[in-house]
Design a protein around this motif. Structure first.
Motif, PDB file in Angstrom:
ATOM      1  N   TYR A 117       0.818  -1.205   0.000  1.00 35.56           N
ATOM      2  CA  TYR A 117       0.000   0.000   0.000  1.00 35.56           C
ATOM      3  C   TYR A 117       0.856   1.262   0.000  1.00 35.56           C
ATOM      4  N   ALA A 118       1.987   1.226   0.692  1.00 34.18           N
ATOM      5  CA  ALA A 118       2.852   2.410   0.751  1.00 34.18           C
ATOM      6  C   ALA A 118       3.382   2.765  -0.635  1.00 34.18           C
ATOM      7  N   GLY A 119       3.685   1.757  -1.453  1.00 36.45           N
ATOM      8  CA  GLY A 119       4.123   2.035  -2.811  1.00 36.45           C
ATOM      9  C   GLY A 119       3.052   2.729  -3.629  1.00 36.45           C
ATOM     10  N   LEU A 120       1.819   2.286  -3.458  1.00 36.27           N
ATOM     11  CA  LEU A 120       0.704   2.930  -4.160  1.00 36.27           C
ATOM     12  C   LEU A 120       0.480   4.345  -3.637  1.00 36.27           C
ATOM     13  N   ALA A 121       0.557   4.509  -2.325  1.00 37.08           N
ATOM     14  CA  ALA A 121       0.330   5.831  -1.728  1.00 37.08           C
ATOM     15  C   ALA A 121       1.362   6.833  -2.221  1.00 37.08           C
ATOM     16  N   ARG A 122       2.600   6.401  -2.283  1.00 35.36           N
ATOM     17  CA  ARG A 122       3.652   7.312  -2.752  1.00 35.36           C
ATOM     18  C   ARG A 122       3.400   7.716  -4.196  1.00 35.36           C
ATOM     19  N   ALA A 123       2.992   6.765  -5.025  1.00 34.64           N
ATOM     20  CA  ALA A 123       2.773   7.059  -6.442  1.00 34.64           C
ATOM     21  C   ALA A 123       1.595   7.992  -6.659  1.00 34.64           C
ATOM     22  N   VAL A 124       0.481   7.750  -5.973  1.00 35.83           N
ATOM     23  CA  VAL A 124      -0.688   8.618  -6.196  1.00 35.83           C
ATOM     24  C   VAL A 124      -0.439  10.002  -5.618  1.00 35.83           C
ATOM     25  N   SER A 125       0.336  10.085  -4.535  1.00 31.78           N
ATOM     26  CA  SER A 125       0.692  11.392  -3.990  1.00 31.78           C
ATOM     27  C   SER A 125       1.563  12.157  -4.982  1.00 31.78           C
ATOM     28  N   ALA A 126       2.535  11.490  -5.579  1.00 34.18           N
ATOM     29  CA  ALA A 126       3.397  12.127  -6.568  1.00 34.18           C
ATOM     30  C   ALA A 126       2.605  12.581  -7.790  1.00 34.18           C
ATOM     31  N   ALA A 127       1.486  11.889  -8.060  1.00 36.96           N
ATOM     32  CA  ALA A 127       0.644  12.250  -9.202  1.00 36.96           C
ATOM     33  C   ALA A 127      -0.344  13.362  -8.872  1.00 36.96           C
ATOM     34  N   GLY A 128      -0.345  13.840  -7.634  1.00 36.58           N
ATOM     35  CA  GLY A 128      -1.174  14.979  -7.287  1.00 36.58           C
ATOM     36  C   GLY A 128      -2.380  14.699  -6.420  1.00 36.58           C
ATOM     37  N   CYS A 129      -2.598  13.437  -6.026  1.00 37.41           N
ATOM     38  CA  CYS A 129      -3.727  13.118  -5.147  1.00 37.41           C
ATOM     39  C   CYS A 129      -3.355  13.378  -3.697  1.00 37.41           C
ATOM     40  N   ALA A 130      -4.318  13.854  -2.935  1.00 43.47           N
ATOM     41  CA  ALA A 130      -4.114  14.000  -1.499  1.00 43.47           C
ATOM     42  C   ALA A 130      -4.243  12.633  -0.843  1.00 43.47           C
TER      43      ALA A 130
END
Length: 276
Positions: free
Chosen positions: A119-132
């Motif tokens: 999940y942390a890998g997904l969280a980092r990626a979506v955050s980098a893409a601009g999602c809160a």
């Protein structure tokens, strides 16, 4: 890019699918308890229809690939890797939608020892893409049921992923958390967002009570589930869980790393995964 064939081979070699460590006895016991509406296996879901054991066995055969034969009562259970791959595609598609919309996302796990890195890998990626990536109710106490009775835990976040830990287990921010099926943490987290006037998540990503608890409240939720977690698949069948991915949820943590890569590839977030 990780190919579908390579991931299929990994799923089988790591026993994430195929014959898995979860026993048939464990799965059937969960189906019996779910049919009796035992809250320990409902995971926060309130089923709309009555599901008996035969109904559940049929559903899990279709969703996971377990044997539909009620006379098969022992040995390792089985997950069809083709069903896992198809569900991962749908999982990635829903994650891509969230990124395209710039949606706020909440990540949470009841399996921090195994699934936190996924999940942390997904969280980092979506955050980098601009999602809160939301982190509400940090440090708030929650009373959750354990095999030792109801115990007080606190909500914490590690790399954007919510988990619960027993007081004094380790300092805040460490990766050690408690295994829990409880929907109470996600309810408390969502309640804190509502009370604070902040944005609610458009998507919850996780497992166990994080997914079913959110789905029951009408929030889109996607996650991983083992053969002894029928609640997520019932929620999917009834339209309250968007995607349930059948996979063994208790193998070595590093075995889930290829799943992170695969999901991010399919979600068009490949450039965000160079660190993996």
């Amino acid at each position: 890019m990780l190919s579908t064939g390579a991931l299929r081979a990994h799923l089988l070699a790591a026993r994430l699918a195929g014959p898995v460590a979860t026993s048939r006895e464990e799965s059937l016991r969960s189906y019996r308890l779910f049919a009796a509406r035992d809250p320990r296996v409902l995971l926060g879901l309130d089923p709309e229809r009555g599901w008996d054991e035969r109904d559940l066995l049929g559903l899990m055969a279709r969703k996971c690939g377990v044997s539909p034969d009620p006379r098969h009562v022992s040995g390792p259970d089985v997950i069809d890797p083709e069903l896992t791959l198809a569900a991962l595609e749908a999982f990635a598609g829903r994650l891509r939608q969230a990124v395209e919309a710039g949606s706020p996302v909440l990540f949470g796990t009841g399996h921090p020892h195994r699934l936190l890195d996924f999940y942390a890998g997904l969280a980092r990626a979506v955050s980098a893409a601009g999602c809160a990536v939301l982190t509400p109710a940090r440090g708030v106490d929650v009373d959750v049921a354990t095999r030792f009775g109801v115990r007080t835990h606190s909500i914490d976040y590690v790399r954007g992923v919510a988990l619960v830990r027993e007081p004094g287990a380790r300092t805040a921010g460490s990766s050690t958390g408690a295994h829990t099926h409880s929907p109470l943490p996600v309810r408390v987290a969502l309640g804190a967002l509502a009370e604070g006037g902040g944005p609610l998540p458009d998507l919850v990503v996780g497992d166990h009570g994080w997914v079913c608890g959110a789905g029951q409240l009408g929030i889109d939720a996607i996650g991983l589930a083992d053969t002894d977690d029928p609640a997520l698949f019932v929620g999917e069948a009834e339209g309250r869980v968007a995607v349930a991915v059948p996979v063994d949820d208790a193998v070595r943590a590093d075995y889930y790393r290829p799943l992170t890569r695969y999901v991010l590839d399919r979600a068009d977030l490949t450039e965000r995964q160079e660190w993996l």
